[in-house]
Every structure is written in structure tokens, then in C-alpha cells.
Design an enzyme around this catalytic site. Structure first.
Site, PDB file in Angstrom:
ATOM      1  N   TYR A 148       0.834  -1.205   0.000  1.00  0.00           N
ATOM      2  CA  TYR A 148       0.000   0.000   0.000  1.00  0.00           C
ATOM      3  C   TYR A 148       0.870   1.256   0.000  1.00  0.00           C
ATOM      4  O   TYR A 148       0.731   2.115  -0.873  1.00  0.00           O
ATOM      5  CB  TYR A 148      -0.899  -0.032   1.235  1.00  0.00           C
ATOM      6  CG  TYR A 148      -1.907   1.090   1.311  1.00  0.00           C
ATOM      7  CD1 TYR A 148      -3.033   1.099   0.498  1.00  0.00           C
ATOM      8  CD2 TYR A 148      -1.751   2.133   2.223  1.00  0.00           C
ATOM      9  CE1 TYR A 148      -3.967   2.122   0.582  1.00  0.00           C
ATOM     10  CE2 TYR A 148      -2.677   3.149   2.317  1.00  0.00           C
ATOM     11  CZ  TYR A 148      -3.797   3.141   1.497  1.00  0.00           C
ATOM     12  OH  TYR A 148      -4.719   4.147   1.587  1.00  0.00           O
ATOM     13  N   GLY A 151       3.136   1.442  -3.092  1.00  0.00           N
ATOM     14  CA  GLY A 151       2.260   1.579  -4.266  1.00  0.00           C
ATOM     15  C   GLY A 151       1.763   3.018  -4.395  1.00  0.00           C
ATOM     16  O   GLY A 151       1.786   3.615  -5.474  1.00  0.00           O
ATOM     17  N   LYS A 152       1.339   3.587  -3.258  1.00  0.00           N
ATOM     18  CA  LYS A 152       0.838   4.963  -3.271  1.00  0.00           C
ATOM     19  C   LYS A 152       1.966   5.957  -3.535  1.00  0.00           C
ATOM     20  O   LYS A 152       1.756   6.993  -4.170  1.00  0.00           O
ATOM     21  CB  LYS A 152       0.164   5.274  -1.931  1.00  0.00           C
ATOM     22  CG  LYS A 152      -1.182   4.585  -1.736  1.00  0.00           C
ATOM     23  CD  LYS A 152      -2.252   5.255  -2.577  1.00  0.00           C
ATOM     24  CE  LYS A 152      -3.625   4.662  -2.288  1.00  0.00           C
ATOM     25  NZ  LYS A 152      -4.696   5.328  -3.045  1.00  0.00           N
ATOM     26  N   ARG A 189     -10.875  -1.130   9.812  1.00  0.00           N
ATOM     27  CA  ARG A 189     -10.181   0.035  10.353  1.00  0.00           C
ATOM     28  C   ARG A 189     -10.722   0.354  11.741  1.00  0.00           C
ATOM     29  O   ARG A 189     -11.789  -0.121  12.144  1.00  0.00           O
ATOM     30  CB  ARG A 189     -10.314   1.219   9.389  1.00  0.00           C
ATOM     31  CG  ARG A 189      -9.321   1.107   8.259  1.00  0.00           C
ATOM     32  CD  ARG A 189      -9.479   2.174   7.217  1.00  0.00           C
ATOM     33  NE  ARG A 189     -10.570   1.900   6.296  1.00  0.00           N
ATOM     34  CZ  ARG A 189     -10.840   2.631   5.228  1.00  0.00           C
ATOM     35  NH1 ARG A 189     -10.112   3.696   4.963  1.00  0.00           N
ATOM     36  NH2 ARG A 189     -11.836   2.319   4.429  1.00  0.00           N
ATOM     37  N   VAL A 190      -9.979   1.169  12.460  1.00  0.00           N
ATOM     38  CA  VAL A 190     -10.201   1.246  13.896  1.00  0.00           C
ATOM     39  C   VAL A 190     -11.574   1.814  14.274  1.00  0.00           C
ATOM     40  O   VAL A 190     -12.227   1.315  15.201  1.00  0.00           O
ATOM     41  CB  VAL A 190      -9.029   2.000  14.578  1.00  0.00           C
ATOM     42  CG1 VAL A 190      -9.001   3.483  14.203  1.00  0.00           C
ATOM     43  CG2 VAL A 190      -9.068   1.814  16.062  1.00  0.00           C
ATOM     44  N   GLY A 210      -2.207   0.769  22.794  1.00  0.00           N
ATOM     45  CA  GLY A 210      -3.167   1.824  22.442  1.00  0.00           C
ATOM     46  C   GLY A 210      -2.600   3.214  22.633  1.00  0.00           C
ATOM     47  O   GLY A 210      -3.338   4.200  22.682  1.00  0.00           O
TER      48      GLY A 210
HETATM   49  P1  NAD Z   1     -12.591   1.577   0.233  1.00  0.00           P
HETATM   50  O1  NAD Z   1     -11.871   0.293   0.320  1.00  0.00           O
HETATM   51  O2  NAD Z   1     -13.897   1.731   0.945  1.00  0.00           O
HETATM   52  O3  NAD Z   1     -12.839   1.991  -1.278  1.00  0.00           O
HETATM   53  C1  NAD Z   1     -11.970   1.628  -2.329  1.00  0.00           C
HETATM   54  C2  NAD Z   1     -12.809   1.313  -3.550  1.00  0.00           C
HETATM   55  O4  NAD Z   1     -11.936   0.992  -4.645  1.00  0.00           O
HETATM   56  C3  NAD Z   1     -13.729   0.116  -3.342  1.00  0.00           C
HETATM   57  O5  NAD Z   1     -15.015   0.418  -3.823  1.00  0.00           O
HETATM   58  C4  NAD Z   1     -13.069  -1.003  -4.153  1.00  0.00           C
HETATM   59  O6  NAD Z   1     -13.979  -1.972  -4.595  1.00  0.00           O
HETATM   60  C5  NAD Z   1     -12.442  -0.198  -5.273  1.00  0.00           C
HETATM   61  N1  NAD Z   1     -11.300  -0.862  -5.904  1.00  0.00           N
HETATM   62  C6  NAD Z   1     -10.233  -1.457  -5.286  1.00  0.00           C
HETATM   63  N2  NAD Z   1      -9.393  -1.960  -6.191  1.00  0.00           N
HETATM   64  C7  NAD Z   1      -9.928  -1.691  -7.424  1.00  0.00           C
HETATM   65  C8  NAD Z   1      -9.526  -1.964  -8.747  1.00  0.00           C
HETATM   66  N3  NAD Z   1      -8.383  -2.628  -9.008  1.00  0.00           N
HETATM   67  N4  NAD Z   1     -10.310  -1.551  -9.773  1.00  0.00           N
HETATM   68  C9  NAD Z   1     -11.464  -0.884  -9.515  1.00  0.00           C
HETATM   69  N5  NAD Z   1     -11.904  -0.593  -8.270  1.00  0.00           N
HETATM   70  C10 NAD Z   1     -11.136  -0.996  -7.230  1.00  0.00           C
HETATM   71  O7  NAD Z   1     -11.561   2.702   0.736  1.00  0.00           O
HETATM   72  P2  NAD Z   1     -11.782   4.269   0.988  1.00  0.00           P
HETATM   73  O8  NAD Z   1     -11.560   4.536   2.430  1.00  0.00           O
HETATM   74  O9  NAD Z   1     -13.035   4.741   0.341  1.00  0.00           O
HETATM   75  O10 NAD Z   1     -10.522   4.861   0.207  1.00  0.00           O
HETATM   76  C11 NAD Z   1     -10.665   5.441  -1.077  1.00  0.00           C
HETATM   77  C12 NAD Z   1      -9.311   5.967  -1.524  1.00  0.00           C
HETATM   78  O11 NAD Z   1      -8.835   6.938  -0.597  1.00  0.00           O
HETATM   79  C13 NAD Z   1      -8.239   4.891  -1.624  1.00  0.00           C
HETATM   80  O12 NAD Z   1      -7.428   5.155  -2.746  1.00  0.00           O
HETATM   81  C14 NAD Z   1      -7.437   5.073  -0.357  1.00  0.00           C
HETATM   82  O13 NAD Z   1      -6.102   4.669  -0.516  1.00  0.00           O
HETATM   83  C15 NAD Z   1      -7.550   6.579  -0.127  1.00  0.00           C
HETATM   84  N6  NAD Z   1      -7.384   6.906   1.291  1.00  0.00           N
HETATM   85  C16 NAD Z   1      -8.396   6.698   2.186  1.00  0.00           C
HETATM   86  C17 NAD Z   1      -8.198   6.989   3.533  1.00  0.00           C
HETATM   87  C18 NAD Z   1      -9.292   6.804   4.557  1.00  0.00           C
HETATM   88  O14 NAD Z   1      -9.024   7.003   5.747  1.00  0.00           O
HETATM   89  N7  NAD Z   1     -10.509   6.452   4.195  1.00  0.00           N
HETATM   90  C19 NAD Z   1      -6.967   7.475   3.966  1.00  0.00           C
HETATM   91  C20 NAD Z   1      -5.959   7.651   3.028  1.00  0.00           C
HETATM   92  C21 NAD Z   1      -6.186   7.386   1.688  1.00  0.00           C
HETATM   93  N1  UDP Z   2      -6.339  -0.575  15.651  1.00  0.00           N
HETATM   94  C1  UDP Z   2      -6.711  -1.095  16.885  1.00  0.00           C
HETATM   95  N2  UDP Z   2      -7.762  -1.973  16.919  1.00  0.00           N
HETATM   96  C2  UDP Z   2      -8.460  -2.334  15.818  1.00  0.00           C
HETATM   97  C3  UDP Z   2      -8.077  -1.791  14.557  1.00  0.00           C
HETATM   98  C4  UDP Z   2      -7.004  -0.915  14.524  1.00  0.00           C
HETATM   99  O1  UDP Z   2      -6.120  -0.777  17.922  1.00  0.00           O
HETATM  100  O2  UDP Z   2      -9.403  -3.139  15.955  1.00  0.00           O
HETATM  101  C5  UDP Z   2      -5.213   0.389  15.630  1.00  0.00           C
HETATM  102  C6  UDP Z   2      -4.132   0.068  14.583  1.00  0.00           C
HETATM  103  O3  UDP Z   2      -3.164  -0.796  15.134  1.00  0.00           O
HETATM  104  C7  UDP Z   2      -3.585   1.465  14.317  1.00  0.00           C
HETATM  105  C8  UDP Z   2      -4.786   2.384  14.488  1.00  0.00           C
HETATM  106  O4  UDP Z   2      -5.743   1.635  15.247  1.00  0.00           O
HETATM  107  O5  UDP Z   2      -2.607   1.811  15.291  1.00  0.00           O
HETATM  108  C9  UDP Z   2      -5.430   2.792  13.187  1.00  0.00           C
HETATM  109  O6  UDP Z   2      -5.623   1.627  12.420  1.00  0.00           O
HETATM  110  P1  UDP Z   2      -6.404   1.634  11.030  1.00  0.00           P
HETATM  111  O7  UDP Z   2      -6.353   0.260  10.494  1.00  0.00           O
HETATM  112  O8  UDP Z   2      -7.726   2.270  11.211  1.00  0.00           O
HETATM  113  O9  UDP Z   2      -5.578   2.648  10.102  1.00  0.00           O
HETATM  114  P2  UDP Z   2      -4.024   2.923   9.847  1.00  0.00           P
HETATM  115  O10 UDP Z   2      -3.171   2.047  10.674  1.00  0.00           O
HETATM  116  O11 UDP Z   2      -3.857   2.668   8.398  1.00  0.00           O
HETATM  117  O12 UDP Z   2      -3.860   4.341  10.231  1.00  0.00           O
END
Ligand code: NAD
Ligand code: UDP
Length: 333
Positions: A148, A151-152, A189-190, A210
Site C-alpha cells: 500500500y 504503491g501509493k 479500520r479502527v 493503544g
Molecule cells: P474503500 O476500500 O472503501 O474503497 C476503495 C474502492 O476501490 C472500493 O469500492 C473497491 O472496490 C475499489 N477498488 C479497489 N481496487 C480496485 C480496482 N483494481 N479496480 C477498480 N476498483 C477498485 O476505501 P476508501 O476509504 O473509500 O478509500 C478510497 C481511496 O482513498 C483509496 O485510494 C485510499 O487509498 C484513499 N485513502 C483513504 C483513507 C481513509 O481514511 N478512508 C486514507 C488515506 C487514503
Molecule cells: N487498531 C486497533 N484496533 C483495531 C483496529 C485498529 O487498535 O481493531 C489500531 C491500529 O493498530 C492502528 C490504528 O488503530 O494503530 C489505526 O488503524 P487503522 O487500520 O484504522 O488505520 P491505519 O493504521 O492505516 O492508520
């Protein structure tokens, strides 16, 4: 089409953020083409949009080329939750890298503006705190989060190379942890985990002690930030941090969720996942200056709204959702 109305492609449009973005763009009067392969997205998230004649849905994997005609592209396709992006890590990297190449290629052919949903994960386990956009990050290239994070990061590289080499109009948003309605109960996610656990009276799983921190942005604020970035002047390319600077430990988050739900759930500690960042807080001065954006929804208010969403969802499913069903919650697709 009416004056000012655009045809806008949203990849990942059936996901958590994508579904809110599609709704907002439709409300603004635009036509929306939602492209999704439904790997983590759900039909439920977009079911209210389907009846809108300006909404079109295409099942497609962005790792393959796409030939459509649009005026603007938001590239959100990519699983965002660690458990989902680590399920098929090779596909995750392909989605970010080949997906970016395909969507940039489409934008280049059409000569249209494209926005990339990047992430605070490009900072890895950050040594600079709060994170500013000029910080290059502290990222493990070979760990379980690397599919991830790297890739990003590569997608950002591609966006800036297409911008320099082909003079393309690009926007890169670095999104920090965002939460709200339309997250899946099995998202992992958390925020969604803690709320579902509290509502179901299950143990609240704190990873590690935590003490690690995160900054949580409510989804409507985030979508407003993306909209402003997309519609900002040409020279504003980003990367720009979009997130809420309010910083909380994971234990504080768990305690808030217990208090707001009135749950009897107990806090239990579980092993900390590999490379879990210790702290995360956006510096949003650039977004404030260039976009006039800052978040407006405080964590308590956002949590109350999100709890209401999950409460209704769990009732709708007759409380059939348990930890076991959540890990394969086909019921929500
Ligand atoms: P999500 O998993 O709910 O949504 C991702 C969507 O992309 C899903 O609908 C999935 O089916 C689709 N998808 C995945 N792979 C695909 C592919 N190969 N082709 C077509 N569709 C595909 O996640 P989200 O929270 O809505 O995140 C959306 C975007 O924002 C992502 O790019 C994520 O990296 C970015 N982002 C989100 C957060 C957050 O906290 N929500 C934080 C940082 C970045
Ligand atoms: N986390 C946790 N319990 C859960 C899920 C996540 O304590 O059931 C923690 C995880 O280890 C991280 C933080 O919460 O420190 C945020 O996790 P999340 O998966 O939401 O996002 P990211 O780590 O990508 O910020």
C-alpha cells in the site's frame, strides 16, 4: 449538457469515500461515471444513486485500460484498510501503480484534469511530527504494509512525472484517517471496528498498548477538501495534506466510543501489527492557505453520526453481525 455541468469519472466510486464523492458531484449537477471492481466497495453504498439518470456504473478493474469519455477524473480505486490491502498485496500494488498509469493515460488522451487519492501512509512511521508535505517519510519497502505505502508513493511519482513530461493537470491529496457512514462493518479500520464491537457488546480490540496516535477526519469534511483541491487553480498540484489535526491515542478513541454508545464492552489488548505507525497528525497549513479549507466536524460529533449509521445497519441485519460474520460480511455487498 448544461453550462458548467461535467461528466466526471470516480474510480473506486462504490467504496466508502467514493460513494460520498459520487453523491456530492451528483448534487452539484454533474454526471458521474462510477468505476469499481467491488473488491471492497458495496452495491449498498451506491444503491440510492442508481436511480439517478446522471449516474452510471461500470464494473471494471483499473489495472486494465479503460476507454471512456469524461471531463475530469478522481482516482480513488484502491483498498484502504490494512486487512483488505494485505489480503492480496500484489493486486494492491498493481491497483495503485498500473491503475495510476491507466488513469493517467486516459486523462492524457482526453486532456482532462486528474486527482489522485494519496495517503498519509506515504510518511510511513513518521519521524517528523506533525507531518508536513515536504517530509519524505520513513517507509519500510519490504514489509506487510509496503504494498500500500510504496504503491501509493509510486503513484505520486507517476502523477508528477506525467505532469512534468506531458504537462498534465494533476492534483494529489494526501488523505489522513477518515471515518463515517458507508464504511463496511468488516472494513477492519479502527473506528468501524470499535463502534461495531461496542454496539454488539464485544471486546474492544486495542492493538498494542493503544498509545499510538491517529488524527480522524469526518467524511464530509474530507470530501469538501477533495472538491476544493480539484477546483483549485492550475498551479496548485499538491501534494496537499487533507485531514483533521485533532490527535488522539487509540485508547482515547476506544474510551470515547464506549462513552458515546453506553456500551458495557471491555478494552482488551491484542498484538500490534507490523510497522504500525506510532504517531500521525497532519499539518494542514498548505490546505488552509491554498484551498481555504479546514475541517469543521469535531471527533465526538462525527462519532455520534457514525454510531447512528452502524446502529441502524446492525438493526437492519437483526444483530446477525458478529466478529465471525464481520470478517466475511457478504451480507453487505
Ligand atoms: P474503500 O476500500 O472503501 O474503497 C476503495 C474502492 O476501490 C472500493 O469500492 C473497491 O472496490 C475499489 N477498488 C479497489 N481496487 C480496485 C480496482 N483494481 N479496480 C477498480 N476498483 C477498485 O476505501 P476508501 O476509504 O473509500 O478509500 C478510497 C481511496 O482513498 C483509496 O485510494 C485510499 O487509498 C484513499 N485513502 C483513504 C483513507 C481513509 O481514511 N478512508 C486514507 C488515506 C487514503
Ligand atoms: N487498531 C486497533 N484496533 C483495531 C483496529 C485498529 O487498535 O481493531 C489500531 C491500529 O493498530 C492502528 C490504528 O488503530 O494503530 C489505526 O488503524 P487503522 O487500520 O484504522 O488505520 P491505519 O493504521 O492505516 O492508520
Amino acid at each position: 449538457m448544461l453550462l458548467g455541468q461535467k461528466r466526471i469519472l470516480v474510480t473506486g466510486g462504490a467504496g466508502f469515500l467514493g460513494s460520498h464523492l459520487c453523491r456530492r458531484l451528483l448534487n452539484q449537477g454533474h454526471e458521474v461515471l462510477c468505476v469499481d471492481n467491488f473488491s471492497t466497495g458495496t452495491r449498498r453504498n451506491i444503491e440510492e444513486l442508481i436511480s439517478d439518470p446522471r449516474f452510471e456504473l461500470l464494473r471494471h478493474n483499473v489495472t486494465f485500460p479503460l476507454f471512456v469519455e469524461v471531463d475530469e477524473i478522481y482516482n480513488l480505486a484502491c483498498p484502504a484498510s490494512p486487512i483488505h490491502y494485505q489480503f492480496d498485496p500484489v493486486q494492491t500494488t498493481k491497483t495503485s501503480v498500473s491503475g495510476a498509469i491507466n488513469m493517467l493515460g486516459l486523462a492524457k488522451r482526453l486532456k482532462v484534469r486528474i486527482l489522485q487519492a494519496s495517503t498519509s501512509e506515504v510518511y510511513g512511521d513518521p519521524i517528523v511530527h506533525p507531518q508536513t508535505e515536504d517530509y519524505w517519510g520513513n517507509v519500510n519497502p519490504i514489509g506487510s504494509r509496503s504494498c500500500y505505502d510504496e504503491g501509493k508513493r509510486c503513484a505520486e511519482t507517476l502523477f508528477f512525472d506525467y505532469h512534468r513530461q506531458h504537462k498534465m493537470s494533476i492534483k494529489v491529496a494526501r488523505i489522513f484517517n477518515t471515518y463515517g457512514p458507508n464504511m463496511r462493518p468488516d472494513d477492519g479500520r479502527v473506528v468501524s471496528n470499535f463502534i461495531c464491537q461496542a454496539l454488539l457488546g464485544e471486546d474492544i480490540t486495542i492493538f498494542g498498548r493503544g498509545e499510538q496516535t491517529r488524527s480522524f477526519c469526518y467524511v464530509t469534511d474530507l470530501i469538501d477538501g477533495l472538491d476544493r483541491l480539484m477546483n483549485s487553480p492550475e498551479e496548485v498540484t499538491g501534494p496537499i495534506n487533507i485531514g483533521n489535526p485533532g490527535e488522539f491515542t487509540i485508547r482515547e478513541l476506544a474510551e470515547k466510543v464506549i462513552a458515546l454508545t453506553g456500551s458495557q464492552s471491555k478494552l482488551v489488548e491484542r498484538p500490534l501489527p507490523e510497522d504500525d505507525p506510532k504517531q500521525r497528525q497532519p499539518n494542514i497549513e498548505v490546505a488552509e492557505k491554498l484551498l481555504g479549507w479546514r475541517p469543521t466536524i469535531k471527533l465526538d460529533e462525527g462519532l455520534v453520526r457514525t454510531i447512528a449509521y452502524f446502529d441502524a445497519l446492525l438493526r437492519e441485519h437483526g444483530k446477525k453481525i458478529t466478529s465471525e460474520t464481520r470478517v466475511r460480511a457478504d451480507a453487505f455487498v
